[in-house]
Write a protein that holds these residues in place. Structure first.
Motif, PDB file in Angstrom:
ATOM      1  N   UNK A 134       7.753  -4.288 -14.533  1.00 14.39           N
ATOM      2  CA  UNK A 134       7.574  -4.050 -12.931  1.00 14.39           C
ATOM      3  C   UNK A 134       8.056  -2.851 -12.661  1.00 14.39           C
ATOM      4  N   UNK A 135       7.164  -1.865 -12.015  1.00 15.82           N
ATOM      5  CA  UNK A 135       7.551  -0.556 -11.594  1.00 15.82           C
ATOM      6  C   UNK A 135       8.715  -0.528 -10.451  1.00 15.82           C
ATOM      7  N   UNK A 136       9.113  -1.518 -10.008  1.00 14.92           N
ATOM      8  CA  UNK A 136       9.941  -1.884  -8.893  1.00 14.92           C
ATOM      9  C   UNK A 136      10.631  -3.228  -9.134  1.00 14.92           C
ATOM     10  N   UNK A 149       0.738  -1.120  -0.103  1.00 16.52           N
ATOM     11  CA  UNK A 149       0.097  -0.209  -0.108  1.00 16.52           C
ATOM     12  C   UNK A 149       0.847   1.254  -0.167  1.00 16.52           C
ATOM     13  N   UNK A 150       2.000   1.323  -0.045  1.00 13.67           N
ATOM     14  CA  UNK A 150       3.101   2.249  -0.225  1.00 13.67           C
ATOM     15  C   UNK A 150       3.246   2.544  -1.736  1.00 13.67           C
ATOM     16  N   UNK A 151       2.757   1.614  -2.589  1.00 18.24           N
ATOM     17  CA  UNK A 151       3.021   1.799  -4.102  1.00 18.24           C
ATOM     18  C   UNK A 151       2.812   3.146  -4.554  1.00 18.24           C
ATOM     19  N   UNK A 210      -5.133   1.624  -4.380  1.00 20.49           N
ATOM     20  CA  UNK A 210      -4.464   2.092  -5.974  1.00 20.49           C
ATOM     21  C   UNK A 210      -6.014   3.116  -6.378  1.00 20.49           C
ATOM     22  N   UNK A 211      -7.033   2.581  -6.161  1.00 22.73           N
ATOM     23  CA  UNK A 211      -8.178   3.542  -6.712  1.00 22.73           C
ATOM     24  C   UNK A 211      -8.157   4.965  -6.117  1.00 22.73           C
TER      25      UNK A 211
END
Length: 312
Positions: free
Chosen positions: A243-245, A14-16, A51-52
């Motif tokens: 993959x963004x990380x 949830x820190x994405x 994310x929403x």
């Protein structure tokens, strides 16, 4: 001409930073993973909500149920395994209402729905798996054969009454890897009216070196060309699986070895084609003789078509 990007990954925490998705051009439709085999219904529900919330607080984004809009990034979600459904078919609607528009029955290994691409024994879809496909059809959620076994993918094609997809799967004939699909799988997907999305993961392209960035783009184009020749221009799209990380994902490989195998780890740290290179594919395809209509179909038109056909 707007990109339809059928599968990418943010860190499943949830820190994405959802704003990272703005590395894609405005106008892109992007489907983001919100869970796979380690995740429960609660886990994935919380990721969807987080994310929403972040996307709707950023003026560059809108959610899938709001429809696409020029100058904004449209965000949808996908599940890479059916474990978050927890055996309750009513949860297909639960996740659809949260923005999930596609789901894989299995991720690499067998579960209650069927077999995965890394299983030694391939028994295909289970009875529950067939029921799951039918419920997804009723709900309007795309059934995705990526990460599934050969038999499971073929069973999806014979069970679904809507177009199926392989959101991020390359062709085994070009690079032998258990995550890549056979020509038979691809042809059966096309028979349903579906689309194969070509990914940019180095180990699925045979170009995983840290300095192989240009090779990876050309390899993606090779798979696009092959798919068009095999299936026709209307059945190929893009699902880069970026993959963004990358560091987090490579850590995930080590943290959840039961979900992977040495087919993932023996090539060294995974490498991907980033958004900045995905958007060069139209020019690469033009250099290979694709006309504007063909480029537009691959770049977005084909996935838009199957999404519309599934939601009707």
């Amino acid at each position: 001409m707007n990109l339809w990007e059928q599968h990418v990954c943010l860190p499943l925490i949830q820190t994405a930073d959802v704003a990272e998705l703005a590395r894609f051009p405005l106008g892109t439709y992007v489907s983001v993973n919100v869970g796979y085999s380690p995740h429960s219904k609660s886990d994935s529900t919380e990721l969807c909500a987080d994310f929403r919330r972040k996307a709707l607080a950023d003026s560059r984004f809108r959610m899938v149920e709001q429809g696409e809009a020029e100058g904004m990034i449209t965000l949808a979600f996908d599940l890479e395994d059916s474990r978050p459904i927890e055996g309750d078919l009513d949860n297909v609607r639960h996740f659809y209402d949260l923005g999930v528009r596609s789901m894989l029955p299995t991720y690499n290994y067998a579960n209650a729905a069927g077999s995965g691409c890394l299983d030694v024994d391939d028994s295909g879809l289970t009875s529950y798996g067939r029921d799951l496909v039918q419920e997804m059809n009723r709900t309007g959620m795309l059934v995705d054969g990526s990460h599934c076994s050969i038999r499971t993918g073929l069973d999806i094609a014979s069970t679904t009454e809507r177009p199926m997809i392989y959101s991020h799967s390359n062709f085994a004939v070009l690079w032998r890897h258990p995550r890549n699909i056979t020509d038979e799988q691809a042809l059966e997907c096309a028979r349903t009216g579906g689309v194969v999305g070509i990914n940019g993961v180095g180990i699925f392209l045979g170009a995983n070196g840290p300095n192989d960035g240009l090779r990876r783009v050309q390899a993606m184009a090779d798979h696009i060309e092959y798919g068009v020749e095999l299936l026709g221009i209307e059945h190929i799209g893009i699902g880069s699986d970026y993959s963004f990380d990358a560091e987090d994902f490579n850590t995930e490989l080590a943290a959840n070895p039961e979900a992977f195998s040495d087919e993932y780890t023996r090539y060294g740290p995974l490498q991907w084609v980033p958004p900045e290179d995905v958007v060069t594919l139209p020019s690469v395809l033009r250099e290979r003789g694709f006309d504007e209509a063909a480029v537009a179909a691959v770049y977005g038109g084909n996935f838009r078509r199957v999404a519309a056909a599934t939601s009707q």
